[in-house]
Design an enzyme around this catalytic site. Structure first.
Site, PDB file in Angstrom:
ATOM      1  N   SER A 129      11.861 -43.005  18.622  1.00 28.44           N
ATOM      2  CA  SER A 129      11.352 -44.368  18.549  1.00 28.44           C
ATOM      3  C   SER A 129      12.264 -45.196  17.659  1.00 28.44           C
ATOM      4  CB  SER A 129       9.933 -44.360  17.970  1.00 28.44           C
ATOM      5  OG  SER A 129       9.484 -45.668  17.651  1.00 28.44           O
ATOM      6  N   TYR A 142       3.199 -42.214  11.829  1.00 27.67           N
ATOM      7  CA  TYR A 142       4.054 -42.113  13.014  1.00 27.67           C
ATOM      8  C   TYR A 142       5.523 -42.156  12.610  1.00 27.67           C
ATOM      9  CZ  TYR A 142       5.524 -43.066  17.858  1.00 27.67           C
ATOM     10  OH  TYR A 142       6.107 -43.005  19.095  1.00 27.67           O
TER      11      TYR A 142
END
Length: 272
Positions: A129, A142
């Site tokens: 990501s 995350y």
């Protein structure tokens, strides 16, 4: 026909990648966690296996069953979830739960395939990501798993350079998926926001983003197909790049990490 196993095919990137790679002539083994999603993928004609990344037995069984179906040429580690909340409000259990799936289970699954890939050649595509490059508020859990995935993948890539195994990171920015909606149960299970010193900030920002999503799309948001196309490139290129950026924010973060000071990056993070 080459075979790829893709994790997290219930929706979003994983589901789109399964359809995209099948359309390109690949045999796709799609994994899901919930029985309803497994049945939905079977109804679409996919070979499908159950996978719960937080469960070591499930990971081992999934790898064993996949290889029992025949040679596997590639693994796409896509499955992951988020626990939104301020970092100071993340209890140990929340971090343990998200690392079990996003990092430990992903790495465990990769290890089960590496002996096969060493013998026959293979590729491991890890979906990271933009948050594996730069941290932003409310995404601490995350971010931590994606930073860890980036580091572990980098080391594996270097260590496996003397084998026929290739490792690739794909780093999407904002993609139109259900990850925000899917994070709500995890937020409710782990974050005691009402007792937080930041309760007012939760009300003004995070709660609205979670429970009152705007109909207006992020100006940088791309559909899952943008990631699927990079997955195809990473799988089919004779000499794949170590990293593939997806969306403008990822390019900005990647360039910013090389050129800007930490204070400058913090300034941008606060305004993200």
């Amino acid at each position: 026909m080459k075979t790829v196993l893709i994790t997290g095919c219930s929706s979003g990137i994983g589901l789109d990648a399964a359809h995209h790679m099948r359309a390109r002539g690949w045999r796709v083994i799609a994994t899901c966690r919930k029985e309803a999603d497994i049945q939905a993928r079977r109804d679409e004609g996919f070979e499908t296996l159950h996978l719960e990344l937080a469960d070591e037995d499930s990971v081992a069984r999934c790898a064993r069953d996949a290889l029992a179906l025949g040679p596997v040429d590639a693994l796409v580690n896509n499955a992951a979830f988020a626990i939104p909340g301020a970092a100071e409000d993340l209890p140990r259990g929340a971090l343990r739960a998200i690392f079990e799936a996003n990092l430990f289970g992903t790495h465990d699954l990769t290890r089960h395939f590496l002996p096969h890939f060493r013998q026959h050649g293979g590729r491991v595509i890890n979906i990271s990501s933009v948050l594996g490059l730069a941290g932003i508020p409310w995404r601490g859990a995350y971010v931590a798993t994606k930073f860890a995935l980036e580091g572990l993948t980098d080391v594996l890539r270097v260590e496996m350079a003397d084998t026929p195994v290739r490792l690739v990171l794909i780093e999407p920015g904002p993609i139109g998926t259900r990850i925000r909606a899917n994070s709500i149960p995890h937020f409710e299970a782990w974050i005691d926001w009402q007792s937080s010193a930041r309760a007012d900030q939760y009300r003004q920002t995070l709660l609205k983003r979670l429970y009152e999503p705007s109909a207006k799309k992020d100006r940088f948001e791309l559909p899952p197909r943008a990631v699927s196309e990079k997955i195809a490139l990473a799988l089919e290129s004779a000499n794949p790049r170590p990293r593939y950026y997806v969306t403008t924010p990822t390019w900005i973060a990647g360039i910013g990490r090389r050129l800007l000071s930490t204070r400058a990056l913090d300034w941008f993070a606060r305004r993200s």
